[in-house]
Design an enzyme around this catalytic site. Structure first.
Site, PDB file in Angstrom:
ATOM      1  N   ASP A   1       0.841  -1.192   0.000  1.00  0.00           N
ATOM      2  CA  ASP A   1       0.000   0.000   0.000  1.00  0.00           C
ATOM      3  C   ASP A   1       0.880   1.248   0.000  1.00  0.00           C
ATOM      4  OD1 ASP A   1      -2.165   1.641   0.115  1.00  0.00           O
ATOM      5  OD2 ASP A   1      -2.873   0.992   2.087  1.00  0.00           O
TER       6      ASP A   1
ATOM      7  N   HIS B   1      -7.466  -0.869  -9.485  1.00  0.00           N
ATOM      8  CA  HIS B   1      -7.291   0.204  -8.506  1.00  0.00           C
ATOM      9  C   HIS B   1      -6.231   1.210  -8.958  1.00  0.00           C
ATOM     10  CE1 HIS B   1      -7.225   2.260  -4.702  1.00  0.00           C
ATOM     11  NE2 HIS B   1      -5.949   1.967  -4.515  1.00  0.00           N
TER      12      HIS B   1
END
Length: 320
Positions: free
Chosen positions: A149, A223
């Site tokens: 992330d 994403h």
């Protein structure tokens, strides 16, 4: 006196506590808030002396309604507003109330706990804690879903300051930062039921090595394809995973610092509405936001003035 930003640009923090507080109605909140400003400054000064290499810090953000209730300087930061929900055909970025947000970081859970306890001692008589999330660094910076992330974060002090701090375009609040948060709950069972190939298509990256797919291969609704709106529009993500086995709440606390909220809003619109409309972020099929609130993290200089009982007029608000 030059403006000194809060510690929004730091890389540190293997442990975090995120707190959202709402002021109680019909309470005298100004004196308590004055004490909180002094405490935030004290916590950071003490941490830099006691734990110089542990990245211990406390960052406070103030919501739009609280800014007005506290009679802080006006006009407000240009883009500070009550976040409005973003409606897509299938998914919704919800809006939730938040007066104060605290981002507590450190390399030990104990340092975060102590800061949370000190803040709570002052806030409990005048406010209610609406959200408390204990985050942790998961392996090599991965979310609970298993993917790294924050790969698109800007790096280096100049880039991070450019994308993370308000500049000369709003001189009264230069050095401050827009702070946006969402608490996401993941459907781990559904995501883990996907094959590795399908999981990687959801993110647009390889899972093991965090290598982005070529544009010719990457799905348009992945994403990375939807959330990345260009190298000129970046934010500083300081996301943290969290997990509660008893309640089966596994998720990501999304936290973004930005020089302009317009960048965050564009990302959210792409994710939830789609670009073009309907091409929403496929990750949302497995991740649902429970909260969504915008705050502004003013400079330590402004917090010091408030702590001293000297809330400045706009003309006196410090700027670099």
């Amino acid at each position: 006196m030059n403006s000194s930003p809060q510690n929004v640009l730091d890389y540190h923090g293997t442990h975090t506590i995120f707190l959202v507080w709402n002021f109680k109605e019909h309470m005298d909140i100004k004196a308590g808030f004055q004490h909180i400003c002094a405490l935030v400054i004290n916590l950071n000064n003490s941490a830099s002396l006691r734990f110089p290499d542990s990245g211990v810090s406390c960052v406070m953000g103030i919501g739009h309604d609280a800014w007005l209730a506290l009679e802080l300087p006006t006009p407000l930061p240009r883009e500070l507003e009550s976040f409005q929900a973003i409606e897509g055909d299938k998914h919704r970025a919800v809006s939730t109330k938040g007066d104060l947000h605290f981002h507590l970081r450190g390399d030990t859970a104990g340092s975060c706990y102590d800061m949370a306890a000190d803040l709570s001692a002052i806030l409990l008589p005048i406010a209610d804690c609406m959200e408390e999330v204990h985050g942790f660094r998961y392996w090599d910076g991965r979310s609970i879903l298993g993917f790294v992330d924050g790969t698109e974060n800007p790096h280096g002090p100049q880039q991070r300051a450019y994308f993370g701090l308000v500049g000369a375009e709003d001189p009264a609040y230069q050095g401050g930062s827009y702070l946006f948060v969402q608490k996401y709950i993941h459907d781990l069972r559904a995501f883990k039921a996907l094959s590795l190939e399908e999981q990687e298509k959801v993110f647009g990256r390889s899972k093991q090595n965090d290598i982005e797919m070529p544009d010719a291969v990457k799905p348009a609704n992945s994403h990375t394809a939807v959330a990345n709106i260009g190298d000129d529009f970046k934010i500083i993500r300081d996301n943290m995973p969290f997990g509660n086995m008893a309640t089966n709440e596994m998720g990501t606390y999304f936290i973004a610092y930005a020089s302009t909220f317009a960048t965050v809003k564009k990302m959210l619109t792409n994710m939830f509405v789609g670009s073009p409309p309907g091409n929403y972020d496929r990750l949302l099929d497995f991740s649902t936001p429970q909260t969504g609130t915008l705050f502004f993290a003013p400079t330590l200089t402004l917090l010091k003035q408030i702590a001293d009982g000297e809330i400045p007029s706009l003309a006196e608000t410090p700027a670099d």
